[in-house]
Design an enzyme around this catalytic site. Sequence first.
Site, mmCIF file in Angstrom:
data_model
loop_
_atom_site.group_PDB
_atom_site.id
_atom_site.type_symbol
_atom_site.label_atom_id
_atom_site.label_comp_id
_atom_site.label_asym_id
_atom_site.label_seq_id
_atom_site.Cartn_x
_atom_site.Cartn_y
_atom_site.Cartn_z
ATOM 1 N N LYS A 23 2.100 1.993 -4.972
ATOM 2 C CA LYS A 23 2.926 1.743 -6.104
ATOM 3 C C LYS A 23 1.642 2.158 -7.494
ATOM 4 O O LYS A 23 2.768 2.415 -8.472
ATOM 5 C CB LYS A 23 2.988 -0.188 -6.276
ATOM 6 C CG LYS A 23 4.009 -0.250 -4.846
ATOM 7 C CD LYS A 23 4.129 -1.185 -5.303
ATOM 8 C CE LYS A 23 2.737 -2.263 -4.397
ATOM 9 N NZ LYS A 23 2.703 -1.988 -3.253
ATOM 10 N N ASP B 281 0.588 -1.635 0.207
ATOM 11 C CA ASP B 281 -0.201 -0.151 0.113
ATOM 12 C C ASP B 281 1.252 1.422 0.037
ATOM 13 O O ASP B 281 0.545 2.247 0.582
ATOM 14 C CB ASP B 281 -1.110 -0.020 1.418
ATOM 15 C CG ASP B 281 -1.799 -1.297 1.252
ATOM 16 O OD1 ASP B 281 -2.236 -1.556 0.443
ATOM 17 O OD2 ASP B 281 -2.191 -2.049 2.324
ATOM 18 N N GLY C 180 -4.310 -2.881 -4.327
ATOM 19 C CA GLY C 180 -4.955 -2.880 -4.518
ATOM 20 C C GLY C 180 -4.442 -1.515 -5.444
ATOM 21 O O GLY C 180 -3.558 -0.644 -4.235
ATOM 22 N N HIS C 181 -4.244 -1.563 -6.352
ATOM 23 C CA HIS C 181 -3.265 -0.749 -6.903
ATOM 24 C C HIS C 181 -4.775 0.567 -7.390
ATOM 25 O O HIS C 181 -4.978 0.841 -8.285
ATOM 26 C CB HIS C 181 -2.221 -0.533 -7.912
ATOM 27 C CG HIS C 181 -1.416 -1.455 -7.572
ATOM 28 N ND1 HIS C 181 -0.410 -1.903 -8.437
ATOM 29 C CD2 HIS C 181 -0.641 -1.554 -5.991
ATOM 30 C CE1 HIS C 181 0.309 -3.035 -7.903
ATOM 31 N NE2 HIS C 181 -0.101 -2.850 -6.553
ATOM 32 N N GLN D 60 2.399 -5.863 -3.453
ATOM 33 C CA GLN D 60 2.655 -5.724 -1.733
ATOM 34 C C GLN D 60 3.301 -5.284 -1.831
ATOM 35 O O GLN D 60 4.055 -4.411 -2.080
ATOM 36 C CB GLN D 60 2.544 -7.096 -1.764
ATOM 37 C CG GLN D 60 1.117 -7.921 -1.236
ATOM 38 C CD GLN D 60 0.499 -9.132 -2.522
ATOM 39 O OE1 GLN D 60 1.082 -9.398 -3.484
ATOM 40 N NE2 GLN D 60 -0.248 -8.560 -3.570
HETATM 41 P P1 IMP Z 1 -2.814 -12.773 1.045
HETATM 42 O O1 IMP Z 1 -1.838 -12.290 0.457
HETATM 43 O O2 IMP Z 1 -3.915 -12.313 1.077
HETATM 44 O O3 IMP Z 1 -2.275 -13.989 1.658
HETATM 45 O O4 IMP Z 1 -2.108 -11.787 2.671
HETATM 46 C C1 IMP Z 1 -1.442 -12.151 3.655
HETATM 47 C C2 IMP Z 1 -0.764 -11.036 4.042
HETATM 48 O O5 IMP Z 1 -0.437 -9.790 2.779
HETATM 49 C C3 IMP Z 1 -1.621 -10.300 5.709
HETATM 50 O O6 IMP Z 1 -1.624 -9.358 6.100
HETATM 51 C C4 IMP Z 1 -2.557 -9.321 4.006
HETATM 52 O O7 IMP Z 1 -2.863 -8.125 4.895
HETATM 53 C C5 IMP Z 1 -1.271 -8.523 4.029
HETATM 54 N N1 IMP Z 1 -1.505 -8.409 1.637
HETATM 55 C C6 IMP Z 1 -1.657 -8.879 0.841
HETATM 56 N N2 IMP Z 1 -1.735 -7.850 -0.442
HETATM 57 C C7 IMP Z 1 -1.482 -6.901 0.296
HETATM 58 C C8 IMP Z 1 -1.569 -5.300 -0.059
HETATM 59 O O8 IMP Z 1 -1.709 -5.211 -1.635
HETATM 60 N N3 IMP Z 1 -1.144 -4.798 0.599
HETATM 61 C C9 IMP Z 1 -0.832 -4.682 1.902
HETATM 62 N N4 IMP Z 1 -1.327 -5.983 2.160
HETATM 63 C C10 IMP Z 1 -1.550 -6.942 1.741
#
Ligand code: IMP
Length: 426
Positions: A16, A13, A40-41, A222
């Site tokens: 990017k 977040d 979520g971009h 991420q």
């Molecule tokens: P997953 O990717 O859904 O398996 O989540 C694993 C961890 O990564 C969790 O703490 C999510 O909140 C975090 N996470 C996954 N995608 C994002 C993102 O795009 N931004 C921020 N945190 C993320």
Amino acid sequence: MSRLVVVGVQWGDEGKGKMTDFLGQKADVVVRYQGGNNAGHTITFGGNKYALQSIPSGIFNPHIKNVMANGMVINPKAALAELEGLKSRGVTDFQLFVSDRAAVIMPYHMMLDGAYETAKGGKKIGTTQKGIGPAYCDKYSRIGIRIGDLIDKDYFAERLHDALAVKNMELKMLGMETLEFEPLYKEYLAYGEQLKPYICDTAILLNEEAEKDSKILFEGAQGVMLCIENGTYPFVTSSSPTAAGVPIGTGLAPRYIDKALGICKAYTTRVGAGPFPTELDGELAHYIRERGHEYGTVTGRPRRVGYLDMVALRHACRISGINYLSVMLFDVLSGLEAIKICTAYELDGKQIDYVPSTLSKLERCKPVYIEMPGWKEEVTSVRNFEELPQNAKNYLHKIEELTKTEIVVVSVGPDRTQTIRRKEIF
Ligand code: IMP
């Protein structure tokens, strides 16, 4: 420089999407190389706000080739809905290429994502529940379905039979409903049919583009602190958002990758559970969360907020070989009397300057801070670095000094135009 990787150097977040969109104006190709619709971009221009999840950020520019590469996990239903959403808002002229080798997120992956989290009780990771982890698990267990399978009827039937044999056992064990072959097969064949015009061998496309010296922007999702290899394991995602993830996640030879731009916020945020040494609460956290609209794009969850953590940032820059930094949401910090920066951790009475590998140690780390004077002035309309308040410049210079990395962009608002560019890098 022709090939640039945009890497989040915190816990995701970081902004990017805005940077990929901003730099992408000049790109020939924009590539997503890992993750899926957990990202979520957010992109804002011309008074419109778009939140992309699995579609690359170059989609708004008809001249850009947008690639969803093999390292991604793709939910075809969600990706098609995202495309429909874009079309309904007038984004109809685009170029999209989806790797035939990318992994498919199936409904059982989402079911299992939820079930694993429930089983963890108080030790939940706080995943986005999009099935990301279980889809990557199946890929590595070699029972995954790939995008290319969806357009090969007989082979898909075979793969789905084999996968369901295992997955239904797992669902049964977890006390969940099992899934029938036929409806799933038909549904996913139909998605394959709709995706067919976009499906190709994107590794060939990318290597050809690189040979032509095309400008390629790699859009990490991420952030490095959520990296499966180098993040705060087990509170991480299931792929590697680092620059090192690019060759594996795209099939583009490593020699073609030129530079990496690290994207960080002027402070730190994290969604989901896991250690966060500089986390704030109370009034200051509220001030930053509200000014920065710190609520998850995908899940709507309020993000945890904290001071800038230089130990984590240096770790991320080191691992990803970051050449330049872009500091986002800088405008959020206006109005604070003083701002702290964490420069080291105290672990069991000793000062350390690295991120410990074990969770138990990281959880015992206390931040060691320096304090810098804040600035009152709003900076959202500043477009030239020199016009920033002196204390704001001092804060940015301190980040450069502590990371030994040049800041080339400072973002002072969500819009494309609210950007201070110090140096052309792409
Ligand atoms: P997953 O990717 O859904 O398996 O989540 C694993 C961890 O990564 C969790 O703490 C999510 O909140 C975090 N996470 C996954 N995608 C994002 C993102 O795009 N931004 C921020 N945190 C993320």
